[in-house]
Design an enzyme around this catalytic site. Sequence first.
Site, PDB file in Angstrom:
ATOM      1  N   CYS A  84      11.973  51.826 -47.594  1.00 27.09           N
ATOM      2  CA  CYS A  84      11.865  50.435 -47.169  1.00 27.09           C
ATOM      3  C   CYS A  84      10.551  50.245 -46.422  1.00 27.09           C
ATOM      4  CB  CYS A  84      13.036  50.104 -46.250  1.00 27.09           C
ATOM      5  SG  CYS A  84      12.925  48.470 -45.518  1.00 27.09           S
ATOM      6  N   CYS A 200       7.721  45.831 -51.164  1.00 25.12           N
ATOM      7  CA  CYS A 200       9.126  45.812 -50.756  1.00 25.12           C
ATOM      8  C   CYS A 200       9.860  46.492 -51.897  1.00 25.12           C
ATOM      9  CB  CYS A 200       9.629  44.388 -50.568  1.00 25.12           C
ATOM     10  SG  CYS A 200      11.436  44.268 -50.426  1.00 25.12           S
TER      11      CYS A 200
HETATM   12  N1  DGL Z   1      13.572  46.796 -49.220  1.00 20.40           N
HETATM   13  C1  DGL Z   1      12.955  46.395 -47.997  1.00 20.40           C
HETATM   14  C2  DGL Z   1      11.460  46.727 -48.017  1.00 20.40           C
HETATM   15  O1  DGL Z   1      10.994  47.594 -48.753  1.00 20.40           O
HETATM   16  C3  DGL Z   1      13.120  45.006 -47.467  1.00 20.40           C
HETATM   17  C4  DGL Z   1      14.285  44.128 -47.706  1.00 20.40           C
HETATM   18  C5  DGL Z   1      14.751  43.372 -46.443  1.00 20.40           C
HETATM   19  O2  DGL Z   1      14.098  42.403 -46.020  1.00 20.40           O
HETATM   20  O3  DGL Z   1      15.768  43.799 -45.917  1.00 20.40           O
HETATM   21  O4  DGL Z   1      10.698  46.147 -47.296  1.00 20.40           O
END
Ligand code: DGL
Length: 273
Positions: A84, A200
Amino acid sequence: MTGDGLRGSPGPDRPVLVLDSGIGGLTVLREARVLMPERRFVYVVDDAAFPYGNWEETALRGRLVELFGDLIAGHDPLACVIACNTASTLALDALRAAYPQMTFVGTVPAIKPAAERTRSGLVSVLATPGTVKRQYTRDLVEQWATKCEVTLVASVNLAALAETYMRQGLVEEAAVRAEIAPCFVEKDDGRRTDIVVLACTHYPFLVNRMRKMAPWPVDWLDPAEAIARRALSILPKASPDTPMTRHDDTALFTSGGADAVTRRLMQGFGLSA
Ligand code: DGL
């Protein structure tokens, strides 16, 4: 936050823990499973806190440090992959300071490879509002992309759209078009954005829709394989004699449980939930 759901069974078969706020980290996990079929994985979905992108920084950092305390105590992982960008750009340093014995692999915007590859010199970074705000992201631009023009695009809705798409198979294409539109920059001299960094981990699930909605073709940079390769390179080498029995990889939810659709989705990625 300490709940039975976050507890595991520490033992010789130490897992690799992969965490995201939702389904996004599955883009990294699927690459990691291909590269390390002998490893056991625990996929942690911090769905109680989704979306991370809208959190205030101090509160989210505190949450992550506390959550990893529980996860490390409960699962005794070999390493933790923070799949993430929003969490990594905020809390990697704090996590490494809090748990110095643990190996953390982070996911941060792929600005360096984008700057190396662009021909037009116009690169866009598509990310959550949190990641766009981070000093960490600004520092990456300063460090690696001074010769480019980098446009940071904060998307409020794309992560949630990806969640819906993966569960229901449907996404409103006009909504995707609106979210990606600011990534496309055209200069008077005719130069146009030629690379969009998917900063993301949720976004690669929507990349075909993004391609369809894009005003012109660009290279969409998905760092998932690079993150998985980084994890492979720092984990102890598995012996060639390691039996290739498929482990029971599991998904855990900080909300306490998943609905039937989410469980089925996790099963599709080889996870029992
Ligand atoms: N998957 C997360 C990232 O790579 C973000 C998603 C969220 O905002 O929770 O930033």
